[in-house]
Design an enzyme around this catalytic site. Structure first.
Site, PDB file in Angstrom:
ATOM      1  N   GLU A 111      63.598 -10.365   8.861  1.00 47.57           N
ATOM      2  CA  GLU A 111      63.394 -10.632   7.439  1.00 47.57           C
ATOM      3  C   GLU A 111      62.601  -9.512   6.765  1.00 47.57           C
ATOM      4  O   GLU A 111      61.870  -8.773   7.419  1.00 47.57           O
ATOM      5  CB  GLU A 111      62.680 -11.963   7.275  1.00 47.57           C
ATOM      6  CG  GLU A 111      61.353 -12.005   7.991  1.00 47.57           C
ATOM      7  CD  GLU A 111      60.815 -13.416   8.184  1.00 47.57           C
ATOM      8  OE1 GLU A 111      61.599 -14.338   8.454  1.00 47.57           O
ATOM      9  OE2 GLU A 111      59.598 -13.565   8.059  1.00 47.57           O
ATOM     10  N   CYS A 138      58.291  -5.242   2.071  1.00 51.33           N
ATOM     11  CA  CYS A 138      57.655  -5.390   3.379  1.00 51.33           C
ATOM     12  C   CYS A 138      58.770  -5.425   4.426  1.00 51.33           C
ATOM     13  O   CYS A 138      59.628  -6.310   4.396  1.00 51.33           O
ATOM     14  CB  CYS A 138      56.858  -6.691   3.362  1.00 51.33           C
ATOM     15  SG  CYS A 138      56.197  -7.147   4.955  1.00 51.33           S
ATOM     16  N   CYS A 145      57.998 -10.153  18.514  1.00 58.96           N
ATOM     17  CA  CYS A 145      56.857  -9.261  18.766  1.00 58.96           C
ATOM     18  C   CYS A 145      56.225  -9.675  20.093  1.00 58.96           C
ATOM     19  O   CYS A 145      56.080 -10.865  20.369  1.00 58.96           O
ATOM     20  CB  CYS A 145      55.847  -9.397  17.636  1.00 58.96           C
ATOM     21  SG  CYS A 145      54.407  -8.315  17.831  1.00 58.96           S
ATOM     22  N   CYS A 149      49.784 -12.659  18.708  1.00 61.16           N
ATOM     23  CA  CYS A 149      48.594 -12.953  17.898  1.00 61.16           C
ATOM     24  C   CYS A 149      48.628 -14.444  17.549  1.00 61.16           C
ATOM     25  O   CYS A 149      49.679 -14.984  17.202  1.00 61.16           O
ATOM     26  CB  CYS A 149      48.578 -12.098  16.630  1.00 61.16           C
ATOM     27  SG  CYS A 149      48.576 -10.335  17.008  1.00 61.16           S
ATOM     28  N   CYS A 152      50.095 -15.908  14.163  1.00 61.00           N
ATOM     29  CA  CYS A 152      51.282 -15.252  13.599  1.00 61.00           C
ATOM     30  C   CYS A 152      52.571 -15.944  14.039  1.00 61.00           C
ATOM     31  O   CYS A 152      52.779 -16.204  15.225  1.00 61.00           O
ATOM     32  CB  CYS A 152      51.287 -13.790  14.046  1.00 61.00           C
ATOM     33  SG  CYS A 152      52.724 -12.891  13.491  1.00 61.00           S
ATOM     34  N   SER A 222      51.179  -0.829   9.190  1.00 58.38           N
ATOM     35  CA  SER A 222      50.106  -1.741   9.604  1.00 58.38           C
ATOM     36  C   SER A 222      50.174  -1.966  11.112  1.00 58.38           C
ATOM     37  O   SER A 222      51.233  -2.277  11.658  1.00 58.38           O
ATOM     38  CB  SER A 222      50.286  -3.070   8.869  1.00 58.38           C
ATOM     39  OG  SER A 222      49.368  -4.024   9.334  1.00 58.38           O
ATOM     40  N   LEU A 246      42.269  -5.979  11.453  1.00 56.35           N
ATOM     41  CA  LEU A 246      40.975  -6.047  12.133  1.00 56.35           C
ATOM     42  C   LEU A 246      40.576  -7.503  12.409  1.00 56.35           C
ATOM     43  O   LEU A 246      40.331  -7.894  13.530  1.00 56.35           O
ATOM     44  CB  LEU A 246      39.940  -5.345  11.238  1.00 56.35           C
ATOM     45  CG  LEU A 246      38.551  -5.168  11.814  1.00 56.35           C
ATOM     46  CD1 LEU A 246      38.572  -4.260  13.029  1.00 56.35           C
ATOM     47  CD2 LEU A 246      37.613  -4.590  10.751  1.00 56.35           C
ATOM     48  N   CYS A 371      54.731 -13.320   7.639  1.00 53.21           N
ATOM     49  CA  CYS A 371      55.416 -12.644   8.721  1.00 53.21           C
ATOM     50  C   CYS A 371      56.163 -13.562   9.703  1.00 53.21           C
ATOM     51  O   CYS A 371      55.549 -14.350  10.417  1.00 53.21           O
ATOM     52  CB  CYS A 371      54.308 -11.875   9.433  1.00 53.21           C
ATOM     53  SG  CYS A 371      54.757 -10.967  10.839  1.00 53.21           S
TER      54      CYS A 371
HETATM   55  N1  SAH Z   1      51.845  -6.038  13.868  1.00 55.30           N
HETATM   56  C1  SAH Z   1      51.372  -5.463  12.661  1.00 55.30           C
HETATM   57  C2  SAH Z   1      52.212  -5.750  11.432  1.00 55.30           C
HETATM   58  C3  SAH Z   1      52.787  -7.141  11.256  1.00 55.30           C
HETATM   59  S1  SAH Z   1      51.709  -8.401  10.672  1.00 55.30           S
HETATM   60  C4  SAH Z   1      49.925  -5.846  12.441  1.00 55.30           C
HETATM   61  O1  SAH Z   1      49.397  -6.625  13.221  1.00 55.30           O
HETATM   62  O2  SAH Z   1      49.303  -5.325  11.534  1.00 55.30           O
HETATM   63  C5  SAH Z   1      51.259  -7.895   9.052  1.00 55.30           C
HETATM   64  C6  SAH Z   1      49.970  -8.513   8.558  1.00 55.30           C
HETATM   65  O3  SAH Z   1      50.152  -9.924   8.313  1.00 55.30           O
HETATM   66  C7  SAH Z   1      48.847  -8.383   9.570  1.00 55.30           C
HETATM   67  O4  SAH Z   1      47.637  -8.013   8.960  1.00 55.30           O
HETATM   68  C8  SAH Z   1      48.757  -9.790  10.130  1.00 55.30           C
HETATM   69  O5  SAH Z   1      47.507  -9.988  10.674  1.00 55.30           O
HETATM   70  C9  SAH Z   1      49.093 -10.644   8.899  1.00 55.30           C
HETATM   71  N2  SAH Z   1      49.507 -12.014   9.223  1.00 55.30           N
HETATM   72  C10 SAH Z   1      50.300 -12.431  10.238  1.00 55.30           C
HETATM   73  N3  SAH Z   1      50.411 -13.770  10.225  1.00 55.30           N
HETATM   74  C11 SAH Z   1      49.675 -14.231   9.192  1.00 55.30           C
HETATM   75  C12 SAH Z   1      49.376 -15.531   8.666  1.00 55.30           C
HETATM   76  N4  SAH Z   1      49.856 -16.630   9.239  1.00 55.30           N
HETATM   77  N5  SAH Z   1      48.585 -15.615   7.580  1.00 55.30           N
HETATM   78  C13 SAH Z   1      48.085 -14.504   6.991  1.00 55.30           C
HETATM   79  N6  SAH Z   1      48.329 -13.257   7.436  1.00 55.30           N
HETATM   80  C14 SAH Z   1      49.100 -13.098   8.525  1.00 55.30           C
END
Ligand code: SAH
Length: 398
Positions: A111, A138, A145, A149, A152, A222, A246, A371
């Site tokens: 997406e 975006c 992935c 995390c 996510c 990112s 971070l 995401c």
């Molecule tokens: N892997 C990369 C890019 C993809 S995520 C990274 O970690 O930066 C892009 C951004 O969306 C990241 O800052 C991630 O922490 C944030 N993100 C992912 N899931 C989220 C959620 N449920 N709520 C808010 N931000 C989220």
């Protein structure tokens, strides 16, 4: 002989056997297209013509390439193809955010999210005119992935594969085609970890900056914080912007949220980002999702202030979008978004310390714009229905 470094053709199930041995031109750089033209006995400038047709005029067939001589076009038709990803769903949020669901040649889904002017970031310093013109896309870099995390949606679906350079580029071309609008800014913040697909991501940026009229300073990559790749970006003097997810400056908390933080601790990460800043001379952005009671205390504000004294940076505060997750229900159910009034206080304390803070709006929440959310929802629905979706047909919108 000239095309040994061209991307190897990857056979996808949707192609007819005749097309299996053809070279996909979408995703090749200017130099690769010039070398290809030379390798089949054409002049070098034919490569530039192809490059313009593919990325600037967004051609999807050789027949459209009217400025290219017919015999060359015939040769191209015989030996090459232009692969495209397919838009299977578009959802529009009440705030104008649009989410595109794509199907790839092998049936996998990704997406992209198109964020309209003004909703991308709440930025008190943005100049009115610039803000009005900004249209941010975006893009995704992987299907799924591997980083897992805990907050996510993409992480919960596991890792399927890297996107090709052509598939990354095509997200922009398809969105432009559907909306008829020029995209001014790109963020590599969709599904996947861009720096785990380093070569293809950097190649896509090379094509975009040379052929699609988007400057490197308008492109943000990112990362979760992969130390060797950030160092590599610095050493290669990459001019695109860098954002680091971070979320905490406390190793204990960070490792709970981001398993990869066990491999690269805060100190090593911050030292590497400092090295990047010194070498490339670009201020990085630190992304920080606010979780209630976990990383939104005054101690956390102080840590961020200390960080920004060491590395001139921007801080991007992200409200947490709660996502349904199957794999890590335990931690996921413990994560709650910080309430709005406390987000405001957190931000104000940082601004009082003269830090550039942006608050990402909760744009697109009603269309699952965080995401990976839409792909997962569609996959779940697919399973539930337990029926095969007829290929190429549109997925119905709720
Ligand atoms: N892997 C990369 C890019 C993809 S995520 C990274 O970690 O930066 C892009 C951004 O969306 C990241 O800052 C991630 O922490 C944030 N993100 C992912 N899931 C989220 C959620 N449920 N709520 C808010 N931000 C989220």
């Amino acid at each position: 002989m000239f095309n040994i470094f061209l991307q190897p053709y990857q056979p996808f199930i949707k192609l007819y056997p005749l097309e299996m041995n053809k070279l996909n031109l979408k995703g090749l750089t200017l130099q690769e297209l010039e070398n290809y033209a030379l390798s089949i006995g054409e002049k070098k400038f034919r490569g530039k013509q192809l490059f313009d047709w593919l990325y600037n005029k967004e051609a999807t067939s050789f027949a459209e390439m009217s400025s290219i001589a017919k015999p060359f076009r015939d040769k191209l038709t015989e030996n090459c193809i232009i692969n495209s990803i397919e838009v299977i769903d578009i959802r529009e949020s009440s705030d104008g955010t649009k989410k595109f669901l794509f199907e790839l040649e092998d049936g996998k889904r990704i997406e992209s999210v198109l964020i309209p002017p003004r909703t991308a970031f709440e930025n008190p310093w943005a100049r009115e005119e610039e803000d009005q013109k900004r249209l941010t896309l975006c893009v995704s870099t992987q299907v799924g992935c591997p980083l897992d995390c805990k907050f996510c949606a993409t992480g919960s679906m596991g890792f399927l594969r890297n996107l090709t350079t052509g598939e990354i580029i095509d997200q922009i071309l398809q969105v432009k085609k559907y909306t008829g609008k020029r995209i001014s800014n790109l963020v590599y913040m969709g599904m996947g970890e861009p720096l785990l697909n380093y070569d293809r991501v950097m190649k896509s940026i090379e094509i975009i900056t040379t052929g699609m009229n988007i400057a490197a300073r308008r492109i943000t990559v990112s990362t979760v914080g992969l130390v060797p790749e950030i160092r590599r970006m610095a050493e290669e003097n990459r001019k695109n912007k860098l954002a680091i997810s971070l979320h905490s400056l406390d190793d204990n908390i960070r490792t709970q949220l981001l398993p990869i933080a066990k491999k690269y601790g805060i100190e090593e990460l911050i030292n590497t980002v400092y090295y990047y800043y010194k070498k490339v001379k670009r201020r990085p952005t630190f992304e920080y999702i606010l979780f209630d009671g976990l990383n939104d205390r005054s101690k956390d504000v102080q840590n961020l202030i200390k960080l920004s004294r060491r590395i001139p940076c921007k801080i991007n505060i992200i409200p947490y979008h709660k996502v349904k997750s199957t794999q890590h229900l335990m931690i996921n159910s413990m994560l709650r978004p910080t309430p709005k009034d406390r987000i405001e206080r957190f931000v104000q304390k940082l601004r009082d310390a003269h830090i550039s803070v942006f608050v990402r709006s909760s744009a697109g929440e009603d269309i699952d714009a965080a995401c990976g959310q839409l792909v997962i929802k569609e996959e779940r629905r697919k399973l539930k229905r337990n029926a095969s979706i007829v290929k190429h047909s549109k997925v119905e919108i709720e």
